[in-house]
Design a protein around this motif. Structure first.
Motif, short mmCIF file in Angstrom:
data_model
loop_
_atom_site.label_atom_id
_atom_site.label_comp_id
_atom_site.label_asym_id
_atom_site.label_seq_id
_atom_site.Cartn_x
_atom_site.Cartn_y
_atom_site.Cartn_z
N ALA A 14 30.87 36.67 4.19
CA ALA A 14 32.19 36.67 3.57
C ALA A 14 33.18 35.84 4.38
O ALA A 14 33.95 35.05 3.84
CB ALA A 14 32.69 38.11 3.44
N VAL A 15 33.14 36.02 5.70
CA VAL A 15 34.08 35.31 6.56
C VAL A 15 33.83 33.80 6.50
O VAL A 15 34.76 33.00 6.39
CB VAL A 15 33.94 35.84 8.01
N LEU A 16 32.53 33.41 6.51
CA LEU A 16 32.22 31.99 6.42
C LEU A 16 32.63 31.44 5.05
O LEU A 16 33.10 30.30 4.95
CB LEU A 16 30.73 31.75 6.67
N LEU B 89 28.89 29.24 -1.71
CA LEU B 89 27.75 30.02 -2.19
C LEU B 89 26.43 29.46 -1.66
O LEU B 89 25.46 30.18 -1.47
CB LEU B 89 27.74 30.06 -3.73
N VAL B 90 26.40 28.14 -1.40
CA VAL B 90 25.18 27.53 -0.87
C VAL B 90 25.21 27.54 0.67
O VAL B 90 24.26 27.96 1.33
CB VAL B 90 25.05 26.08 -1.38
N LEU B 91 26.33 27.11 1.22
CA LEU B 91 26.40 26.87 2.66
C LEU B 91 26.46 28.16 3.47
O LEU B 91 25.81 28.28 4.51
CB LEU B 91 27.64 26.00 2.94
N ALA C 96 20.43 35.89 4.89
CA ALA C 96 20.98 35.02 3.85
C ALA C 96 21.23 35.80 2.56
O ALA C 96 22.22 35.57 1.87
CB ALA C 96 20.02 33.86 3.58
N LEU C 97 20.34 36.75 2.23
CA LEU C 97 20.54 37.55 1.02
C LEU C 97 21.80 38.40 1.13
O LEU C 97 22.58 38.51 0.18
CB LEU C 97 19.31 38.43 0.76
N ALA C 98 22.00 39.01 2.30
CA ALA C 98 23.23 39.79 2.51
C ALA C 98 24.44 38.88 2.36
O ALA C 98 25.44 39.23 1.73
CB ALA C 98 23.21 40.44 3.89
N ALA C 99 24.34 37.66 2.92
CA ALA C 99 25.46 36.73 2.85
C ALA C 99 25.76 36.32 1.41
O ALA C 99 26.91 36.18 1.01
CB ALA C 99 25.17 35.49 3.70
N MET C 100 24.68 36.16 0.60
CA MET C 100 24.91 35.81 -0.82
C MET C 100 25.69 36.91 -1.51
O MET C 100 26.63 36.64 -2.27
CB MET C 100 23.56 35.62 -1.53
N GLY C 101 25.29 38.15 -1.28
CA GLY C 101 26.03 39.27 -1.86
C GLY C 101 27.49 39.21 -1.46
O GLY C 101 28.40 39.41 -2.28
N ALA C 102 27.72 38.89 -0.18
CA ALA C 102 29.10 38.88 0.33
C ALA C 102 29.91 37.74 -0.30
O ALA C 102 31.06 37.93 -0.67
CB ALA C 102 29.07 38.73 1.85
N VAL C 103 29.29 36.55 -0.43
CA VAL C 103 30.04 35.43 -1.03
C VAL C 103 30.44 35.79 -2.46
O VAL C 103 31.54 35.47 -2.91
CB VAL C 103 29.20 34.13 -1.01
#
Lengths: 432, 309
Positions: free
Chosen positions: B50-52, B73-75, B219-226
């Motif tokens: 989310a922060v990124l 969403l990609v990066l 990365a999956l957690a990050a996708m959820g966050a984005v």
């Protein structure tokens, strides 16, 4: 983080030290015009322990309380300090956490040699810290708004001379809400002490105006998703009264706008719901025409006083209430004036009792208790105030603003009398 | 609000959080299933995502919000994946994937990520502008004296972005399933999960698989966050709730079982949302945690795994 905190503390003290050194040198060079204080100039500075919400859910307030406090200390030192001694700020992060808050108070008294503790906002931190301050007999000046000081819940060493409490604020708001917006109210508030003050005292105040609260919706202060709470708002609600705190206030207000979709009831909010949030943020357009309580008008008004102008300049705030160096960094303008004013109360109190050191802490409490009127001035830029030495609580004017073209325009100012209520405690009967 | 529209609204809102929860929990389940590592820092990968996402969109304010969001969403998952990969190489690998020591190590990672985020990103919550956000009001029927009539209840609405979150999550979850069941990488992962010694004997470089799985989990957690950050906001303390809920989901679904995880995510996400709407969010958490305790007593392998005994 501890390293970061440490660096911050070092910076503060180094900066303060340089200022102190500068002023001292200047005073020495200009000769002995300060007379009796010359000897005191070389004495230890007065150390004010600043309990700061640098991290945790109160961080936005902590940042602005910090800037205001530093500006006030600089102003006091430019005036020659207190009793001829410079003031040094000792800032400690409490993480907006009650347990850490009590530890910070203890640290001020036992390790950092502070004369007083100061600056806490969040009510659960105040309630968690005040008992320890009382045990340590450390004067504890809070800038918290909660009714916990005047309710008698705390102790003789805890004082709130810089900001009006919630009970007084909502009592002053109720006639305007009932008279202009509607009598059937639904309240949305954070589910902790501060929100409960709103719930209890606004309900009573609106009933006294012939209104009623249809529903009371409590939301945990760390909540991040709000739409699910709004269906509890009854269909016949005329006014939604909202007050929210924490990092997700912008989400709260945006989701409320999406929920009503422009067809909702009247909105009356405490600006806490949008403190440190830019009114121009996307999604807030629906607030146009709605009303807010403000402790101190964020947007400079057409009849701005010279005191407000000077206060903004000192703290570094522009006419929209944002930082002069970053227009997106919006201040907590309705609360932070309390830090400025409280520091000047501490100064007046210390001067009145000829404060020399920690042995005079009880005398300082008595000196502040003896105070009564604060006149609108550079020291009290928010407006004149009435201090009640028995309840340790100050009472001031409150403002109601309407959102017009994304700006908060003041439409009503309450009198001090609008917010007065019967004393619930007499702290002066407690031992010192 | 009347009961009918209220239930529909609660279902829609819960579906959004369920979609994000499923992505986050699948990441945790993958890491546990294949590596047998209980990743306590999983919520922080969510937070970093989310922060990124905020940081990336903030760099791209010159473009439209949609461009910034698409890049994020990609990066953002790629960057978080790289951070997770490095965490595996530098920390988890060095403690030999020992179950007890990895728990302590990931607790350490949790604090490191949280505090680095506090020191750089700061303590404020920061919004990301959604790429599109139209309010879609939903009509409802009521019986009036003239018979059935359509009306538009207060608040019965969803935004186009929230619908997109549900859709994107489903696509991503199908993608995960395809990778695991249809590709050679999936085969290698499943082989490693079943028996790492045999897999190693067949020439699979286990540690490399572990590193990549840990990266994929992050990365999956990050996708959820984005996906969630335009609805909520990025904040350095936001990792706590997703971690708790992911653990509940993974335990209910059976540690390491992906289909079980999905079913459990749907149950926990929807029931959590419904209970929160009709009663209180605190009660929802109490009940979910109680359910976990009961499952651990009577079906320790999870609700949806066949008994391995």
């Amino acid at each position: 983080m501890s390293k970061n905190k440490h660096v911050e503390a070092l910076n503060t003290s180094r900066r303060t030290f340089l200022k102190t050194a500068g002023v001292t040198t200047a005073a020495a060079m200009t000769g002995a015009s300060l007379g009796q204080y010359v000897q005191a100039q070389s004495a230890e500075p007065i150390r004010i322990g600043f309990q700061q919400h640098s991290s945790g859910i109160g961080a936005a307030y902590g940042r602005w309380y910090g800037r205001t406090t530093e500006a006030a200390v600089a102003a006091i030192n430019n005036m020659g300090g207190i009793n001829g001694r410079m003031v040094e700020l000792v800032a400690e992060d409490d993480g907006t956490d009650p347990k850490r808050g009590a530890e910070v108070v203890e640290k001020f008294a036992k390790q950092r040699n502070c004369d007083v503790a100061f600056g806490t906002l969040f009510s659960h931190v105040v309630i968690g810290s005040a008992p320890r301050a009382g045990e340590l007999k450390l004067p504890y000046f809070v800038v918290s708004e909660g009714h916990h000081v005047a309710s008698g819940m705390l102790n003789r060493y805890t004082l709130q001379p810089g900001i009006t409490d919630v009970k007084s604020q909502v009592q002053a708001m109720a006639p305007f809400v009932a008279g202009n917006l509607g009598k059937k109210v639904t309240m949305i508030y954070p589910d902790f002490a501060f929100g409960h003050d709103h719930r209890d005292y606004f309900s009573a105040a609106i009933e006294a105006q012939g209104g009623q609260v249809l529903e009371k919706i409590a939301i945990p202060p760390a909540e991040t998703s709000f739409t699910r709470y709004f269906p509890k708002i009854p269909r016949d609600t005329e006014v939604v009264y909202h007050v929210m705190v924490g990092p997700a206030v912008l989400t709260f207000v945006k989701e409320m706008g999406e929920f009503f979709g422009g067809r909702g009831p009247q909105l009356f909010g405490f600006i806490d719901s949008l403190e440190a949030v830019d009114m121009q943020s996307p999604g807030l357009e629906f607030l146009e025409g709605s009303y807010f309580w403000e402790g101190n008008p964020r947007n400079a008004q057409s009849d701005q006083t010279e005191f407000d102008k000077a206060f903004r300049t000192a703290v570094g705030v522009d006419e929209n209430g944002a930082s002069i160096s970053d227009s997106r960094d919006v201040s907590t303008y309705s609360h932070m004036f309390g830090c400025w004013e409280t520091l000047f109360v501490i100064k007046q109190g210390m001067e009145a009792c000829d404060y020399k050191g920690p042995q005079d802490r009880a005398k300082l409490v008595e000196a502040v208790e003896a105070m009564r009127n604060f006149d609108e001035s550079a020291q009290f830029p928010q407006g004149s105030k009435l201090f009640n030495g028995k309840t340790h609580q100050v009472f001031g004017h409150q403002y109601i603003s309407r959102v017009e073209s994304g700006k908060l325009n003041r439409v009503h100012t309450t009198s001090i009398e609008d917010g007065l209520y019967e004393d619930e405690v007499d702290y002066t009967t407690q031992s010192l | 609000m009347e009961l009918g529209p209220h239930i529909l609204l609660a279902l829609l809102e819960s579906a959004v959080s369920t979609a994000v929860l499923a992505l986050t929990a699948i990441g945790l389940a993958l890491v546990f299933g294949i590596m047998r590592v209980v990743n306590v820092a999983h919520g922080e990968f969510f937070m970093l995502g989310a922060v990124l996402a905020w940081w990336i969109t903030d760099q791209l304010t010159a473009f439209s919000p949609a461009v910034g969001f698409a890049v994020a969403l990609v990066l953002s998952p790629l960057l978080v994946g790289a951070i997770a990969y490095a965490s595996d190489r530098i920390v988890i690998n060095r403690v030999d994937y020992d179950p007890e020591r990895t728990i302590v190590a990931t607790v350490g990672l949790l604090y490191i990520f949280q505090q680095i985020s506090l020191m750089t990103f700061g303590p404020d919550a920061r919004p990301v502008e959604p790429p599109f956000n139209t309010r879609l009001a939903i009509p409802w029927l009521e019986i009036t004296e003239q018979g059935w009539a359509v009306y538009w209840p207060w608040g019965l609405s969803i935004t186009s972005y929230k619908l997109a979150v549900i859709a994107i999550s489903i696509v991503l979850l199908i993608g995960v399933w395809l990778v695991l069941s249809k590709t050679r990488y999936g085969l290698i992962m499943r082989a490693t999960q079943q028996d790492k010694d045999i897999a190693q004997a067949f020439g699979i470089r286990i540690e490399r698989v572990y590193g990549l799985v840990f990266a994929a989990g992050g990365a999956l957690a990050a996708m959820g966050a984005v996906l969630i950050v335009p609805i909520q906001q990025a904040h350095y303390l936001m990792g706590g709730d997703p971690l708790l809920l992911s653990f509940i989901v993974v335990i209910l679904g059976g540690l390491g079982s992906l289909s079980g995880t999905l079913v459990a995510a749907a149950i926990i996400g929807l029931s959590n949302g419904m209970i929160a709407v009709f009663f209180s969010p605190t009660l929802a958490k109490i009940l979910a945690t109680l359910l976990v305790a009961l499952v651990l007593i009577w079906r320790p392998a999870g609700l949806f795994t066949r008994s391995s005994r």
